[in-house]
Design an enzyme around this catalytic site. Structure first.
Site, PDB file in Angstrom:
ATOM      1  N   GLU A 194     -18.721 -12.518  -5.848  1.00  0.00           N
ATOM      2  CA  GLU A 194     -19.921 -12.840  -5.077  1.00  0.00           C
ATOM      3  C   GLU A 194     -20.196 -11.805  -3.993  1.00  0.00           C
ATOM      4  OE1 GLU A 194     -19.486 -16.783  -3.403  1.00  0.00           O
ATOM      5  OE2 GLU A 194     -18.655 -17.446  -5.317  1.00  0.00           O
ATOM      6  N   SER A 214      -8.917 -14.023  11.049  1.00  0.00           N
ATOM      7  CA  SER A 214      -9.198 -15.441  10.803  1.00  0.00           C
ATOM      8  C   SER A 214      -8.089 -16.264  11.433  1.00  0.00           C
ATOM      9  CB  SER A 214      -9.259 -15.703   9.299  1.00  0.00           C
ATOM     10  OG  SER A 214     -10.249 -14.885   8.730  1.00  0.00           O
ATOM     11  N   LEU A 215      -8.424 -16.919  12.527  1.00  0.00           N
ATOM     12  CA  LEU A 215      -7.403 -17.603  13.315  1.00  0.00           C
ATOM     13  C   LEU A 215      -7.346 -19.093  12.957  1.00  0.00           C
ATOM     14  CD1 LEU A 215      -5.431 -16.656  15.459  1.00  0.00           C
ATOM     15  CD2 LEU A 215      -7.135 -17.196  17.199  1.00  0.00           C
ATOM     16  N   HIS A 216      -8.416 -19.795  13.217  1.00  0.00           N
ATOM     17  CA  HIS A 216      -8.627 -21.195  12.803  1.00  0.00           C
ATOM     18  C   HIS A 216      -7.685 -22.224  13.440  1.00  0.00           C
ATOM     19  CE1 HIS A 216     -11.390 -19.340  10.129  1.00  0.00           C
ATOM     20  NE2 HIS A 216     -10.513 -18.975   9.221  1.00  0.00           N
ATOM     21  N   CYS A 233      -8.033 -15.001  -4.966  1.00  0.00           N
ATOM     22  CA  CYS A 233      -7.248 -14.709  -3.770  1.00  0.00           C
ATOM     23  C   CYS A 233      -5.945 -15.486  -3.849  1.00  0.00           C
ATOM     24  CB  CYS A 233      -8.041 -15.143  -2.531  1.00  0.00           C
ATOM     25  SG  CYS A 233      -7.219 -14.770  -0.967  1.00  0.00           S
ATOM     26  N   CYS A 257      -5.437 -20.366   1.780  1.00  0.00           N
ATOM     27  CA  CYS A 257      -5.981 -21.103   2.936  1.00  0.00           C
ATOM     28  C   CYS A 257      -6.581 -22.427   2.443  1.00  0.00           C
ATOM     29  CB  CYS A 257      -7.032 -20.270   3.661  1.00  0.00           C
ATOM     30  SG  CYS A 257      -6.372 -18.742   4.335  1.00  0.00           S
ATOM     31  N   CYS A 293     -18.083 -19.248   0.603  1.00  0.00           N
ATOM     32  CA  CYS A 293     -17.401 -18.142  -0.045  1.00  0.00           C
ATOM     33  C   CYS A 293     -16.552 -18.598  -1.233  1.00  0.00           C
ATOM     34  CB  CYS A 293     -16.522 -17.514   1.038  1.00  0.00           C
ATOM     35  SG  CYS A 293     -15.507 -16.219   0.456  1.00  0.00           S
ATOM     36  N   CYS A 318     -22.125  -8.959   2.737  1.00  0.00           N
ATOM     37  CA  CYS A 318     -20.778  -9.528   2.658  1.00  0.00           C
ATOM     38  C   CYS A 318     -20.197  -9.181   1.285  1.00  0.00           C
ATOM     39  CB  CYS A 318     -20.884 -11.037   2.867  1.00  0.00           C
ATOM     40  SG  CYS A 318     -19.302 -11.867   2.769  1.00  0.00           S
ATOM     41  N   CYS A 326     -10.527 -22.994   1.911  1.00  0.00           N
ATOM     42  CA  CYS A 326     -11.307 -21.919   1.277  1.00  0.00           C
ATOM     43  C   CYS A 326     -11.423 -22.103  -0.228  1.00  0.00           C
ATOM     44  CB  CYS A 326     -10.634 -20.577   1.583  1.00  0.00           C
ATOM     45  SG  CYS A 326     -11.508 -19.177   0.874  1.00  0.00           S
ATOM     46  N   ASN A 349     -17.597 -24.664   6.205  1.00  0.00           N
ATOM     47  CA  ASN A 349     -18.405 -24.957   5.018  1.00  0.00           C
ATOM     48  C   ASN A 349     -17.662 -25.981   4.197  1.00  0.00           C
ATOM     49  OD1 ASN A 349     -20.853 -23.353   4.699  1.00  0.00           O
ATOM     50  ND2 ASN A 349     -19.487 -21.601   4.883  1.00  0.00           N
TER      51      ASN A 349
HETATM   52  N1  SAH Z   1      -9.378 -13.095   3.332  1.00  0.00           N
HETATM   53  C1  SAH Z   1     -10.120 -12.667   4.473  1.00  0.00           C
HETATM   54  C2  SAH Z   1     -11.610 -12.483   4.235  1.00  0.00           C
HETATM   55  C3  SAH Z   1     -12.345 -13.451   3.371  1.00  0.00           C
HETATM   56  S1  SAH Z   1     -12.840 -14.994   3.987  1.00  0.00           S
HETATM   57  C4  SAH Z   1      -9.860 -13.587   5.632  1.00  0.00           C
HETATM   58  O1  SAH Z   1      -9.147 -14.565   5.479  1.00  0.00           O
HETATM   59  O2  SAH Z   1     -10.303 -13.281   6.731  1.00  0.00           O
HETATM   60  C5  SAH Z   1     -13.992 -14.712   5.273  1.00  0.00           C
HETATM   61  C6  SAH Z   1     -13.912 -15.762   6.367  1.00  0.00           C
HETATM   62  O3  SAH Z   1     -14.387 -17.038   5.917  1.00  0.00           O
HETATM   63  C7  SAH Z   1     -12.506 -16.003   6.876  1.00  0.00           C
HETATM   64  O4  SAH Z   1     -12.552 -16.125   8.273  1.00  0.00           O
HETATM   65  C8  SAH Z   1     -12.153 -17.332   6.235  1.00  0.00           C
HETATM   66  O5  SAH Z   1     -11.116 -17.978   6.907  1.00  0.00           O
HETATM   67  C9  SAH Z   1     -13.474 -18.033   6.295  1.00  0.00           C
HETATM   68  N2  SAH Z   1     -13.625 -19.185   5.408  1.00  0.00           N
HETATM   69  C10 SAH Z   1     -13.115 -19.380   4.191  1.00  0.00           C
HETATM   70  N3  SAH Z   1     -13.490 -20.574   3.698  1.00  0.00           N
HETATM   71  C11 SAH Z   1     -14.268 -21.134   4.631  1.00  0.00           C
HETATM   72  C12 SAH Z   1     -14.963 -22.353   4.711  1.00  0.00           C
HETATM   73  N4  SAH Z   1     -14.917 -23.272   3.730  1.00  0.00           N
HETATM   74  N5  SAH Z   1     -15.676 -22.601   5.820  1.00  0.00           N
HETATM   75  C13 SAH Z   1     -15.733 -21.695   6.827  1.00  0.00           C
HETATM   76  N6  SAH Z   1     -15.109 -20.522   6.809  1.00  0.00           N
HETATM   77  C14 SAH Z   1     -14.365 -20.248   5.721  1.00  0.00           C
END
Ligand code: SAH
Length: 343
Positions: free
Chosen positions: A96, A217-219, A116, A120, A334, A109, A123, A293
């Site tokens: 994508e 990506s901290l979260h 992957c 996570c 994503c 993007c 995701c 998302n």
């Molecule tokens: N692998 C890399 C880049 C791809 S994801 C990373 O982890 O940074 C891009 C961003 O989208 C990352 O910050 C990821 O944590 C976030 N992301 C993935 N799924 C998501 C979702 N369902 N809602 C919001 N952000 C999400």
């Protein structure tokens, strides 16, 4: 010779192309001309290279292939001009790419892997696992094909599509170098690389001093919470991640951007905000808050306290913004479009 045995010319750096062209008994300036056709004018056929002789074109066709992507699906938002592409790769896999319009220009993007393996929990890209790494050409082509199809120029690139860019380190670095070379001329200041926190590779990237903006990506701001939603944290806990980020900043002078997706009841409470404040206070960084998302396989809900969370950070002196949601009507977080297509 079929295409699989030919050299993937779009993945060649200028130096590699030049040495191939010299080895064919051609003059060095030919390499410059061909590189310009490929990366400045972005043609996808040797036949269009009008200053190259027919004889050389035949030789080029025998030795090299120019890869291309196929548009399998194109979704255009009626709200804000966001375009989401599902691109088919030469081996039948798909990825994508999303084109977004901001005041300062168009941002793309880009995906870096098919699938992957980072796992996570929120995701969609990681659900079916990792299939393969993308080649430099397949990352460049996401830009070139999107420009061709949309008629819009890509001004900046974010490596935030499917995949973990630092898990495909060599190909991503080569892609960056080609993008930054004379042909393309995109400044790497206009490129953000997002990582879930592969500390060893963050350190390698810093050493290259590429002026790339690093997004982390901290979260979650404690090891306990972060390990629960991001398995990478068990390998590289926050103390190691933060120390690599500090070093990245001191080596490159580039301010780090932290991504924080807000999930209802998981990481969006006042307590979580205070943990984030404790972790980032005093650092020269920016925090991007994103309402998560909702991915149907995951069951996480969008936080209802996004503004409250942001205000709490701001009150503590942290620099935080809520990312504008683009393409809400074509949503698909994503990795979701690829999943739907496979099903
Ligand atoms: N692998 C890399 C880049 C791809 S994801 C990373 O982890 O940074 C891009 C961003 O989208 C990352 O910050 C990821 O944590 C976030 N992301 C993935 N799924 C998501 C979702 N369902 N809602 C919001 N952000 C999400």
């Amino acid at each position: 010779m079929d295409n699989s045995e030919k050299i993937d010319i779009l993945s060649c750096s200028f130096e590699e192309l030049e040495s191939e062209i010299l080895s064919m008994g051609e003059k060095a300036f030919r390499a410059k001309q061909i590189y310009e056709w490929l990366h400045t004018r972005k043609v996808n056929d040797f036949a269009q290279m009008s200053n190259i002789s027919a004889q050389l074109k035949t030789k080029l066709n025998e030795k090299f292939c120019i890869k291309s992507l196929k548009i399998k699906k194109r979704l255009v938002s009626k709200i804000d001009n966001t375009v989401k592409y599902l691109y088919g790769l030469p081996d039948g896999e798909s990825i994508e790419t999303v084109l977004m319009e901001y005041k300062h220009g168009n941002s793309l993007c880009v995906s870096t892997q098919v699938g992957c393996r980072m796992g996570c929990r929120f995701c969609a890209s990681t659900i079916a696992g990792w299939v393969r790494n993308l080649l430099p050409s397949e990352m460049l082509l996401q830009i070139y094909e999107t420009e061709r199809d949309s008629g819009r120029r890509v001004d900046s690139v974010v490596l935030m599509g499917i995949g973990e860019p630092l898990d495909n380190f060599d190909n991503v670095i080569k892609f960056l170098k080609i993008l930054n070379s004379d042909g393309n001329g995109m400044s790497l200041r206009h490129l953000s690389l997002s990582t879930c926190g592969q500390v060893d590779k963050i350190r390698e990237l810093a050493k290259l001093r590429l002026a790339v903006t690093l997004s982390v990506s901290l979260h979650a701001a404690t090891d306990e919470k972060r390990s629960e939603i991001m398995p990478i944290n068990r390998r590289y806990p926050l103390s190691e991640l933060m120390s690599a980020c500090d070093d990245y900043f001191s080596i490159t002078g580039r301010r780090i951007s932290f991504e924080y997706s807000l999930i209802e009841g998981v990481n969006d409470t006042d307590e979580s905000a205070d943990e984030l404040i404790a972790l980032l206070r005093g650092k020269n960084c920016h925090i991007n808050l994103i309402p998560v998302n909702e991915v149907k396989e995951r069951g996480f809900k969008k936080s209802r306290s996004v503004e409250r969370f942001r205000a709490r950070l701001e009150k503590a002196g942290l620099n935080a913004t809520v990312r504008r949601t683009l393409g809400a009507d074509i949503s698909a977080a994503c990795g979701q479009l690829r999943r739907e297509f496979k099903e």
